[in-house]
Design a protein around this motif. Structure first.
Motif, PDB file in Angstrom:
ATOM      1  N   THR A 402       0.856  -1.184   0.000  1.00 29.33           N
ATOM      2  CA  THR A 402       0.000   0.000   0.000  1.00 29.33           C
ATOM      3  C   THR A 402       0.891   1.232   0.000  1.00 29.33           C
ATOM      4  O   THR A 402       1.694   1.431   0.921  1.00 29.33           O
ATOM      5  CB  THR A 402      -0.913   0.025   1.231  1.00 29.33           C
ATOM      6  N   LEU A 403       0.756   2.054  -1.055  1.00 23.67           N
ATOM      7  CA  LEU A 403       1.610   3.229  -1.206  1.00 23.67           C
ATOM      8  C   LEU A 403       0.883   4.463  -0.699  1.00 23.67           C
ATOM      9  O   LEU A 403      -0.282   4.692  -1.041  1.00 23.67           O
ATOM     10  CB  LEU A 403       1.999   3.413  -2.684  1.00 23.67           C
ATOM     11  N   GLY A 404       1.549   5.259   0.123  1.00 23.10           N
ATOM     12  CA  GLY A 404       0.931   6.432   0.733  1.00 23.10           C
ATOM     13  C   GLY A 404       0.663   7.540  -0.266  1.00 23.10           C
ATOM     14  O   GLY A 404       1.269   7.607  -1.347  1.00 23.10           O
ATOM     15  N   THR A 405      -0.198   8.456   0.112  1.00 28.69           N
ATOM     16  CA  THR A 405      -0.613   9.535  -0.784  1.00 28.69           C
ATOM     17  C   THR A 405       0.491  10.567  -1.022  1.00 28.69           C
ATOM     18  O   THR A 405       0.427  11.349  -1.977  1.00 28.69           O
ATOM     19  CB  THR A 405      -1.840  10.261  -0.212  1.00 28.69           C
ATOM     20  N   GLY A 406       1.500  10.589  -0.171  1.00 21.61           N
ATOM     21  CA  GLY A 406       2.582  11.569  -0.326  1.00 21.61           C
ATOM     22  C   GLY A 406       3.687  11.113  -1.260  1.00 21.61           C
ATOM     23  O   GLY A 406       4.642  11.865  -1.522  1.00 21.61           O
ATOM     24  N   LEU A 407       3.578   9.918  -1.809  1.00 19.99           N
ATOM     25  CA  LEU A 407       4.644   9.369  -2.651  1.00 19.99           C
ATOM     26  C   LEU A 407       4.821  10.192  -3.923  1.00 19.99           C
ATOM     27  O   LEU A 407       3.848  10.505  -4.616  1.00 19.99           O
ATOM     28  CB  LEU A 407       4.341   7.915  -3.001  1.00 19.99           C
ATOM     29  N   GLU A 408       6.089  10.513  -4.236  1.00 20.16           N
ATOM     30  CA  GLU A 408       6.403  11.319  -5.415  1.00 20.16           C
ATOM     31  C   GLU A 408       7.319  10.608  -6.402  1.00 20.16           C
ATOM     32  O   GLU A 408       7.293  10.931  -7.597  1.00 20.16           O
ATOM     33  CB  GLU A 408       7.061  12.635  -4.991  1.00 20.16           C
ATOM     34  N   GLY A 429       0.773  11.641  -7.015  1.00 19.14           N
ATOM     35  CA  GLY A 429       1.999  12.444  -6.988  1.00 19.14           C
ATOM     36  C   GLY A 429       3.143  11.849  -7.776  1.00 19.14           C
ATOM     37  O   GLY A 429       4.172  12.507  -7.985  1.00 19.14           O
ATOM     38  N   VAL A 430       2.998  10.611  -8.230  1.00 16.98           N
ATOM     39  CA  VAL A 430       4.065   9.932  -8.967  1.00 16.98           C
ATOM     40  C   VAL A 430       3.912  10.230 -10.456  1.00 16.98           C
ATOM     41  O   VAL A 430       2.856  10.016 -11.042  1.00 16.98           O
ATOM     42  CB  VAL A 430       4.024   8.412  -8.716  1.00 16.98           C
ATOM     43  N   TYR A 431       5.008  10.704 -11.075  1.00 18.76           N
ATOM     44  CA  TYR A 431       4.979  11.079 -12.492  1.00 18.76           C
ATOM     45  C   TYR A 431       5.729  10.095 -13.388  1.00 18.76           C
ATOM     46  O   TYR A 431       5.570  10.143 -14.613  1.00 18.76           O
ATOM     47  CB  TYR A 431       5.575  12.481 -12.672  1.00 18.76           C
ATOM     48  N   SER A 432       6.535   9.226 -12.776  1.00 17.55           N
ATOM     49  CA  SER A 432       7.379   8.361 -13.607  1.00 17.55           C
ATOM     50  C   SER A 432       7.463   6.958 -13.020  1.00 17.55           C
ATOM     51  O   SER A 432       7.597   6.792 -11.796  1.00 17.55           O
ATOM     52  CB  SER A 432       8.791   8.962 -13.697  1.00 17.55           C
ATOM     53  N   ILE A 433       7.395   5.970 -13.905  1.00 15.73           N
ATOM     54  CA  ILE A 433       7.633   4.572 -13.525  1.00 15.73           C
ATOM     55  C   ILE A 433       8.882   4.129 -14.292  1.00 15.73           C
ATOM     56  O   ILE A 433       8.821   3.865 -15.489  1.00 15.73           O
ATOM     57  CB  ILE A 433       6.442   3.656 -13.893  1.00 15.73           C
ATOM     58  N   PRO A 434      10.030   4.051 -13.632  1.00 18.18           N
ATOM     59  CA  PRO A 434      11.286   3.837 -14.350  1.00 18.18           C
ATOM     60  C   PRO A 434      11.581   2.373 -14.648  1.00 18.18           C
ATOM     61  O   PRO A 434      10.775   1.470 -14.376  1.00 18.18           O
ATOM     62  CB  PRO A 434      12.314   4.432 -13.398  1.00 18.18           C
ATOM     63  N   TYR A 435      12.753   2.154 -15.165  1.00 17.84           N
ATOM     64  CA  TYR A 435      13.211   0.845 -15.620  1.00 17.84           C
ATOM     65  C   TYR A 435      13.069  -0.223 -14.530  1.00 17.84           C
ATOM     66  O   TYR A 435      13.514  -0.041 -13.397  1.00 17.84           O
ATOM     67  CB  TYR A 435      14.672   0.945 -16.059  1.00 17.84           C
ATOM     68  N   GLY A 436      12.457  -1.332 -14.878  1.00 24.84           N
ATOM     69  CA  GLY A 436      12.434  -2.513 -14.024  1.00 24.84           C
ATOM     70  C   GLY A 436      11.637  -2.403 -12.747  1.00 24.84           C
ATOM     71  O   GLY A 436      11.732  -3.280 -11.879  1.00 24.84           O
ATOM     72  N   THR A 437      10.821  -1.362 -12.603  1.00 21.89           N
ATOM     73  CA  THR A 437      10.139  -1.120 -11.324  1.00 21.89           C
ATOM     74  C   THR A 437       9.384  -2.347 -10.827  1.00 21.89           C
ATOM     75  O   THR A 437       9.507  -2.734  -9.663  1.00 21.89           O
ATOM     76  CB  THR A 437       9.160   0.060 -11.451  1.00 21.89           C
ATOM     77  N   PHE A 438       8.592  -2.962 -11.708  1.00 24.43           N
ATOM     78  CA  PHE A 438       7.803  -4.138 -11.326  1.00 24.43           C
ATOM     79  C   PHE A 438       8.177  -5.362 -12.186  1.00 24.43           C
ATOM     80  O   PHE A 438       7.395  -6.298 -12.294  1.00 24.43           O
ATOM     81  CB  PHE A 438       6.309  -3.850 -11.478  1.00 24.43           C
ATOM     82  N   SER A 439       9.348  -5.368 -12.749  1.00 24.09           N
ATOM     83  CA  SER A 439       9.737  -6.473 -13.629  1.00 24.09           C
ATOM     84  C   SER A 439       9.807  -7.790 -12.851  1.00 24.09           C
ATOM     85  O   SER A 439      10.162  -7.814 -11.665  1.00 24.09           O
ATOM     86  CB  SER A 439      11.083  -6.177 -14.293  1.00 24.09           C
ATOM     87  N   PHE A 440       9.407  -8.858 -13.523  1.00 29.23           N
ATOM     88  CA  PHE A 440       9.431 -10.220 -12.971  1.00 29.23           C
ATOM     89  C   PHE A 440       8.479 -10.400 -11.781  1.00 29.23           C
ATOM     90  O   PHE A 440       8.673 -11.296 -10.958  1.00 29.23           O
ATOM     91  CB  PHE A 440      10.858 -10.641 -12.585  1.00 29.23           C
ATOM     92  N   CYS A 441       7.458  -9.540 -11.697  1.00 26.44           N
ATOM     93  CA  CYS A 441       6.380  -9.751 -10.712  1.00 26.44           C
ATOM     94  C   CYS A 441       5.359 -10.678 -11.380  1.00 26.44           C
ATOM     95  O   CYS A 441       4.378 -10.222 -11.994  1.00 26.44           O
ATOM     96  CB  CYS A 441       5.752  -8.423 -10.302  1.00 26.44           C
TER      97      CYS A 441
END
Length: 828
Positions: A402-408, A429-441
């Motif tokens: 669970t990711l909080g609302t303040g995450l940037e 608040g998050v603008y970017s999902i970079p390389y490999g963030t959720f890879s192999f999930c």
């Protein structure tokens, strides 16, 4: 009448020549007119140098006097000149005024000896490449030839065996790598306000016992004070933000540290092995503390609480959680005042199942829970702004996050290989999902992205075999949310497709989205599109044309790389950020007039002022005309382009790194007179380069500038060049002749591997040379115009080479030479 006029002109020219060639007299006087020194036959343009003892002025009843310099300020000689000594007055105390007269003491700060330095002109200022003197106390000059001295270049004083004390003036902004490294007797350093950055190993291995850093300093580089075993105290300035990795590694005498409130980063192993360190004050605003930052600080006593060890300050003892007392418990509860976790804190703790994070935590640090295979759930408080690189990598039991609302920000591979993670909601608040963030999930099924997302790596969800994508009628994959299923284009369904249309409503093209579409010829983007990711169309070799829609406000780096067949590139007329003016077949930023992307049919319009990074990388054209409006060409702008010749206009004053790197077809280059420095790797790997025309404006040929230019047979170094830096011509296997003109410094391995270079003349101007000719297989004769070895000369690279030293008089010891009809000839 004509003859009379010509005679007058000739006489005037002779007088001008005589005036230009005349030598002058420089007189140095004390405050009372006493002549201290007279220097005759000083050449026009030289900087005069006073060689006597420092002037003195007797004390009077009220003041002592200390020599402060000369009036007027010392500058280039243009005529006969007299300099008068000036003094600062120091008022005596009442007790001193009534005491018997004391003898005055001479000023102990030496006048800078310009001849002891190698200066390199970089336009508006100079940097110091090398110090070649042997003084124990050195004051670095703040000015040279009426320009500021703004940097100490790498290794400028390194391994100096006699240096004990140095003063660094306020003009210096950068202390480069290894500048004082290995100066084993250097015990005193005074750094004036003005220095902004200190690079790696700057003072490593010195004898410093204490140092005060200026308030202007913002960063301390890696290993900057490594092995300073006598360093007991250090005062940090108020602007310091970054202490890089291993900066104080092995400073075993350091006892106490108080960091300023602006410090944001303490790097990995920053204070490793500081065995005498008993206290450290860490500001509450710190953002990152690297792994093992305090490893081996055996005298440091952290605050212990609930199985954790904390460091902080007087107001908050729990700023950083630096260690765990016992790693066998399955649960951990963090103090609510904790702001930061040290990197890698719980890494590979296979016992940890649950953790309660503090409500003031700002960041989940890099690799904080990497390999915590029993951790099943995580709930981030709203205070957390950043999830660091690989923070939960390999948490194979993590089913709920669970990711909080303040995450940037979420960094690379943050949740990589979290096999049990089934769904994730990304906060707004998050603008970017970079390389490999959720890879192999492998169990990840659902991802909800916020509407304001601007960047997603196509590899962010690599090998997420259970993930449900939204698909258009062509089967192309998108991710989004319930209000916009087609928010982000992730990848095409058919990699062999020749035609493709992106769904209306899509706002973001992910990084590398089409990079494997080798057959793609046409593509249509919707007007809803706002962001085109890095390398989005990279390698689309058959793509013929592209229209950038009106709402696009960001185009990533190398977005059109290797689009070899593209002939038409257009920006919609009503786009407010970019244009393709004058049918130039290029993309130009309107606000900056920077050309950011071009193709083989591009032209550069006359109002363009800059060519951006990678703008013409891999582009196939014989040449292109750069207009005189261009002043800046950024890093790798033409790297790997199939260009054959290029002329840089005089207007260009700044080249980035690797501008023409690996342009394997490049044969001829003409450089304009606006360029002072050829940056590192400018022509590296240009294997067909044969002709290089350089103006006398160039002063510095930087690291690897012509590295592996294997067709280059000869090159004329302009007389303006002072420095040929490390590996500058290494691997130039066809180089047979080079004229070093008035070069003063030759860097390490500058000509290494020049396997056909048979002989070389090192001019008398060379003051400093470091192992320059290694692996020059047929270089048997090195002719040195100097009568003695330049500073830095080493025999370990010269074991099989013969060096001859210049002698005007006959000397048949088989070590000396002279000129015969302009050719170097050994005395025999």
């Amino acid at each position: 009448m004509k003859k009379t006029f010509l005679l007058v002109v000739v006489i005037l020219l002779i007088l001008i020549c005589l005036a230009g060639c005349k030598n002058f007299t420089v007189t140095w006087k004390n405050y009372d007119g006493t002549v201290l020194e007279v220097d005759e036959n000083v050449k026009k343009g030289d900087i005069p140098q006073y060689n006597g003892e420092n002037p003195t002025k007797p004390s009077d009843d009220d003041n002592d006097y200390v020599f402060s310099g000369w009036s007027p300020t010392i500058s280039e000689v243009t005529g006969n000149q007299t300099y008068i000594a000036e003094f600062n007055s120091i008022a005596k105390t009442e007790e001193e005024s009534n005491s018997p007269k004391r003898p005055t003491k001479p000023n102990t700060i030496p006048t800078p000896k310009f001849s002891d330095f190698v200066f390199v002109d970089v336009g508006q200022s100079y940097f110091i490449k090398a110090y070649i003197g042997n003084d124990k106390t050195v004051e670095i000059p703040a000015k040279y030839k009426n320009k500021s001295v703004t940097a100490l270049e790498k290794r400028a004083f390194s391994e100096n065996a006699v240096l004990e004390s140095v003063t660094i003036p306020s003009s210096i902004k950068v202390i480069g790598e290894d500048v004082f490294r290995g100066c084993e007797k250097l015990a005193s350093v005074s750094i004036e306000e003005g220095v902004e950055s200190m690079s790696g190993h700057a003072f490593a291995g010195t004898a410093l016992t204490s140092i005060t850093l200026p308030n202007s300093l913002t960063s301390i580089g890696p290993y900057a004070f490594q092995g300073c075993a006598k360093l007991k105290s250090i005062t940090f300035g108020s602007s310091l933000e970054t202490i890089a990795s291993s900066a104080f590694l092995g400073c075993t005498a350091l006892t106490s540290i108080t960091l300023s409130n602006n410090v944001k980063t303490i790097g990995e192993s920053a204070f490793w092995g500081c065995t005498s360190l008993t206290s450290i004050s860490i500001p509450s605003g710190v953002d990152t503390v690297g792994e093992n930052a305090f490893f081996g600080c055996t005298s440091l006593t952290p605050k212990e609480e609930n199985n954790g060890k904390y460091l902080g300050n007087a107001d908050n003892q729990h700023v950083v959680l630096v260690d765990i007392i016992d790693d066998t418990p399955t649960t951990f509860v963090m103090n609510n005042n904790c702001k930061i976790l040290i990197d890698g804190l719980f890494a590979n703790n296979t016992n940890l199942q649950t953790i309660t994070l503090g409500n003031n935590l700002k960041k989940i640090s890099e690799s904080a829970f990497d390999g915590c295979t029993s951790l099943s759930t995580i709930s981030l408080p709203n205070s957390v702004k950043t999830i660091g690189k690989s923070a939960f990598d390999g948490c194979t039991s993590l089913g709920t996050a669970t990711l909080g609302t303040g995450l940037e920000a979420i960094e690379d591979c943050a949740f990589c290989s979290c096999d049990k993670l089934a769904s994730i909601n990304i906060p707004s608040g998050v603008y970017s999902i970079p390389y490999g963030t959720f890879s192999f999930c492998s169990d990840l099924q659902t991802v909800n992205l916020p509407n304001n997302i601007t960047s997603v790596s196509s590899h962010a969800f690599r090998s997420c075999t259970s993930l449900t994508y939204y698909q258009d009628t062509q089967g192309n994959k998108y991710l989004g949310n319930t209000s916009n299923k087609y928010l982000v284009f992730i990848s095409p369904y058919n990699l062999n497709a020749t035609t493709l249309s992106v769904k209306d409503g899509c706002k973001v093209i992910s990084d590398f989205a089409f990079s494997e579409c080798k057959n793609l010829e046409t593509i249509t983007f919707p007007d809803s599109l706002t962001h085109i990711g890095n390398s989005a169309l990279y390698g689309c070799r058959k793509l013929k044309s592209l229209i950038v829609p009106k709402n696009v406000e960001y185009i990533g780096s190398q977005a059109l790389g290797k689009c070899e067949e593209m002939k038409t590139l257009t920006v919609a007329q009503d786009n407010t950020v970019y244009d393709s003016r004058m049918s130039c077949n290029a993309i130009i930023e309107k606000e900056t007039n920077k050309l950011i992307a071009g193709i083989k049919t591009s032209s550069i319009p006359s109002r363009v002022t800059a060519i951006g990074k990678y703008a013409f990388e891999h582009v196939n054209f014989d040449t292109i005309t750069i207009p005189s409006s261009v002043t800046i060409i950024e890093d790798n702008a033409f790297s790997q382009a199939h260009i054959k010749n290029i002329a840089i206009p005089d207007s260009v004053t700044s080249l980035g790194k690797g501008v023409f790197e690996n342009c394997s077809l490049l044969v001829s280059v003409t450089l304009g007179n606006g360029i002072k420095v050829l940056p590192e790797r400018t022509f590296s790997g240009c294997s067909n380069l044969k002709i290089v025309e350089m103006e006398d404006s160039i002063t510095h040929i930087d690291d690897r500038a012509f590295n592996n230019c294997s067709a280059l047979e000869t090159i004329a170094i302009p007389s303006s060049v002072t420095l040929i830096d490390d590996f500058a011509f290494s691997g130039c296997t066809a180089l047979t002749n080079i004229d070093l003109s008035d070069v003063e410094s030759i860097g390490e391995s500058a000509f290494s591997g020049c396997s056909t270079l048979a002989s070389i003349i090192i001019p008398e101007s060379v003051k400093h040379i470091i192992a320059a000719f290694g692996d020059c297989d047929v270089l048997y004769n090195i002719y040195c115009e100097a009568t003695e070895k330049p500073f830095g000369w080493k025999y370990n690279w010269n074991s099989s080479k013969k060096a001859y030293w210049y002698s005007e008089t006959e000397n048949k010891d088989n070590s000396h030479w002279h000129y015969v009809d302009g050719e170097p000839t050994v005395w025999e």
